[in-house]
Design a protein around this motif. Structure first.
Motif, PDB file in Angstrom:
ATOM      1  N   GLU A   1       0.828  -1.214   0.000  1.00  0.00           N
ATOM      2  CA  GLU A   1       0.000   0.000   0.000  1.00  0.00           C
ATOM      3  C   GLU A   1       0.860   1.261   0.000  1.00  0.00           C
ATOM      4  N   ARG A   2       2.120   1.119   0.363  1.00  0.00           N
ATOM      5  CA  ARG A   2       3.040   2.253   0.396  1.00  0.00           C
ATOM      6  C   ARG A   2       3.964   2.269  -0.820  1.00  0.00           C
ATOM      7  N   THR A   3       3.500   1.644  -1.889  1.00  0.00           N
ATOM      8  CA  THR A   3       4.212   1.660  -3.162  1.00  0.00           C
ATOM      9  C   THR A   3       3.290   2.194  -4.248  1.00  0.00           C
ATOM     10  N   LEU A   4       3.873   2.478  -5.411  1.00  0.00           N
ATOM     11  CA  LEU A   4       3.081   2.811  -6.597  1.00  0.00           C
ATOM     12  C   LEU A   4       2.959   1.582  -7.495  1.00  0.00           C
ATOM     13  N   LEU A   5       2.927   0.407  -6.850  1.00  0.00           N
ATOM     14  CA  LEU A   5       2.837  -0.885  -7.555  1.00  0.00           C
ATOM     15  C   LEU A   5       3.937  -1.006  -8.603  1.00  0.00           C
ATOM     16  N   ARG A   6       5.176  -0.743  -8.170  1.00  0.00           N
ATOM     17  CA  ARG A   6       6.340  -0.864  -9.043  1.00  0.00           C
ATOM     18  C   ARG A   6       7.342  -1.818  -8.391  1.00  0.00           C
ATOM     19  N   PRO A   7       8.057  -2.610  -9.179  1.00  0.00           N
ATOM     20  CA  PRO A   7       9.098  -3.466  -8.604  1.00  0.00           C
ATOM     21  C   PRO A   7      10.120  -2.678  -7.796  1.00  0.00           C
ATOM     22  N   ARG A   8      10.543  -1.512  -8.311  1.00  0.00           N
ATOM     23  CA  ARG A   8      11.579  -0.746  -7.607  1.00  0.00           C
ATOM     24  C   ARG A   8      11.148  -0.380  -6.202  1.00  0.00           C
ATOM     25  N   ASP A   9       9.886  -0.008  -6.024  1.00  0.00           N
ATOM     26  CA  ASP A   9       9.401   0.415  -4.709  1.00  0.00           C
ATOM     27  C   ASP A   9       9.484  -0.724  -3.694  1.00  0.00           C
ATOM     28  N   ILE A  10       8.904  -1.863  -4.042  1.00  0.00           N
ATOM     29  CA  ILE A  10       8.837  -2.949  -3.065  1.00  0.00           C
ATOM     30  C   ILE A  10      10.219  -3.547  -2.817  1.00  0.00           C
TER      31      ILE A  10
END
Length: 551
Positions: free
Chosen positions: A371-380
């Motif tokens: 929920e604290r990502t923009l649904l991107r691999p880099r974020d998670i």
């Protein structure tokens, strides 16, 4: 979502170097290929019959990873190194600067450069040209095939002209084409060019009549026949390819358009010309040119384009917008964690909930993080790596550590968001400063009061020099003629922009859910935002902006 767990009486101790890969695909060889998630976008980009030529999306969405997989999984692939094109020669040319000063649209000239480079690169790929002998063989085959066809005369003459210089480097090709234009323009307008070089701001001193006359003369030179000849070369190559029933497929890849490969004075014009010209390469049925293009770069191209024919909707069919679901990111994370631990720690399978506590507060840990990502691999990947780094010497990532990691992660992501969109919207730095600590939900009326908005526009006027940022333009309009309507319009534009960059969601009507640009509609125009619209700051930014979870 399946949550596998490892039954093991011997707990693992997390080492200082534990991480699940680099957030940048260029530096992620250790994990990228062994843990690649077979995203549906890959098959679309691999399909030469598909019109999708541009892998489009936010930074960190996986564009470079997809291009690297195309390169790895196909035989006939060429990657264009933008630094080899010597396009700064073009940017620094006195003649080109003179033409730009006259506001002459150089799109046709820039399309000519791209088409020339791509045509020659296709010939290299198609005929496996590796030396002068295979080069001569390639051209002789083409000339022989069309020797009796008078309709192909112009195309054959163009290829003959470059046959003897086929082996010169790409940068020399670019320089030679540019010099042809330079010499022709200089011969026609040498006196005016000397005045331009000798007097700063010369173009601004020209009368409208004089400038109009110069523009008409220069246009005839710049809009040369070279682009027409290249179109005929494409037709010729297409017909030649059509004679083979079982031909191979070929790929030309272009990445890193967001980097400093050419001076910003012409970078966005060159990208626009690339977008324009690639449609014509669809004639070559066995060739696919695939370009990675960041969303913010495309936004800047559109902002910079004064060409009325360049419209976003016109090119939608050629853009593949890359998106990820929570389930896809879960599978990616599971693969990477298992790869890390099997390689460094254990021969047994190890998954997310073997090393993370199951809950953060009352929420599932992975759900809390995603929920604290923009649904991107880099974020998670970044979030998990920070958690692992803070847990060295432990056998588990606790919920306390996840919350601790969130603070660092939030600051990194806000800085990355500003860096990503700075070229298009430099005013967002001012916006973030002013909304910090104010709470996570707003309506246009909440921030269109004089205290906030006047501070906002004065800060922009003082610190932001951009001529393209629409918020900066709106702020200057307000300062010229203050009115309540302009205050409200500035607030609506700010909401629209913050939504566009992913800083929050919009609830357009009381009975509708919040929507987000990274997973729903990518653009909401300011006119769609009413006094009832609500803006919700994305949880990813809460810690960085000092926003309470329940504000």
């Amino acid at each position: 979502m399946s949550k596998l767990s490892r039954k093991n009486s011997n707990p693992l101790i997390l080492r200082p170097d534990a991480n699940i890969g680099n957030s940048s695909a260029e530096a992620d060889d250790e994990f990228l290929f062994d843990c690649f998630f077979d995203h549906p976008s890959l098959s679309v980009l691999n399909d030469v019959s598909s019109a999708k030529l541009f892998a489009s999306g936010r930074t960190g969405i996986g564009k470079t990873a997809l291009l690297r997989m195309i390169d790895r999984s196909n035989e006939n692939v060429s990657s264009i190194d933008l630094t080899d094109l010597a396009l700064n020669y073009v940017a620094n040319s006195d003649i080109i600067q003179f033409l730009n000063a006259l506001d002459i649209d150089l799109d046709i000239f820039y399309q000519t450069l791209w088409k020339h480079v791509l045509c020659l690169e296709f010939i290299r790929l198609r005929f496996n040209v590796e030396n002068i002998n295979t080069s001569n063989f390639a051209f002789s085959k083409i000339f022989e095939f069309f020797s009796g066809d008078a309709r192909k005369k112009a195309a054959l003459e163009y290829l003959r002209q470059w046959e003897s210089r086929f082996w010169i480097t790409m940068d020399e090709n670019i320089k030679e084409i540019t010099q042809k234009i330079e010499n022709t323009v200089d011969a026609e307008l040498s006196a005016e060019i000397e005045k331009f070089k000798g007097r700063a701001g010369y173009a601004r001193t020209l009368s409208s009549e004089k400038k109009s006359a110069l523009v008409q003369r220069a246009k005839k030179i710049v809009n040369s026949d070279m682009l027409t000849d290249l179109a005929k070369v494409l037709d010729l190559l297409s017909e030649y390819e059509g004679k083979e029933k079982y031909s191979q497929t070929y790929y030309i890849l272009i990445d890193k358009l967001d980097e400093k490969w050419v001076d910003d004075r012409i970078r966005y014009q060159l990208i626009r010309a690339l977008i324009e010209c690639l449609r014509s390469f669809r004639k070559l049925r066995r060739l696919k040119v695939v370009v990675a293009l960041r969303s913010d770069v495309l936004e800047r191209v559109i902002q910079e384009s004064s060409y009325v024919g360049f419209q976003r909707e016109k090119y939608d069919d050629y853009f593949l917008r890359i998106r990820w679901t929570k389930e896809q990111l879960w599978q990616l994370v599971e693969k990477r964690i298992n790869f890390l631990f099997r390689r460094k720690y254990s021969s047994e399978n190890v998954f997310f909930y073997d090393i993370f506590e199951k809950k953060v507060g009352a929420k599932d840990t992975f759900d809390y993080m995603i929920e604290r990502t923009l649904l991107r691999p880099r974020d998670i990947i970044s979030f998990i790596n920070i958690c692992l780094s803070l847990s060295q010497g432990q056998n588990k990532v606790s919920q306390k550590t996840v919350r601790q990691a969130e603070s660092e992660y939030s600051r990194i992501r806000m800085q990355a968001l500003m860096d990503e969109w700075e070229s298009s919207y430099p005013t967002i730095r001012v916006a973030f400063t002013l909304i910090s600590g104010r709470g996570g939900r707003f309506k246009p009326g909440d921030i269109s009061g004089r205290e906030f908005i006047e501070e906002f526009v004065l800060e922009i006027d003082d610190k932001i020099q951009s001529e393209t940022d629409p918020i900066a333009k709106q702020a200057r309009e307000y300062l010229k003629n203050e009115s309540p309507d302009k205050l409200l319009n500035t607030a609506r534009l700010l909401f629209s922009t913050l939504y566009r960059i992913g800083a929050g969601g919009l609830k357009l009507a009381p009975n509708e859910p919040y929507i987000y640009a990274y997973k729903d509609v990518s653009v909401i125009v300011p006119e769609a935002i009413t006094n009832d619209t609500k803006f919700l700051v994305h949880p990813m930014l809460h810690r960085a902006l000092n926003i309470s979870e329940f504000s």
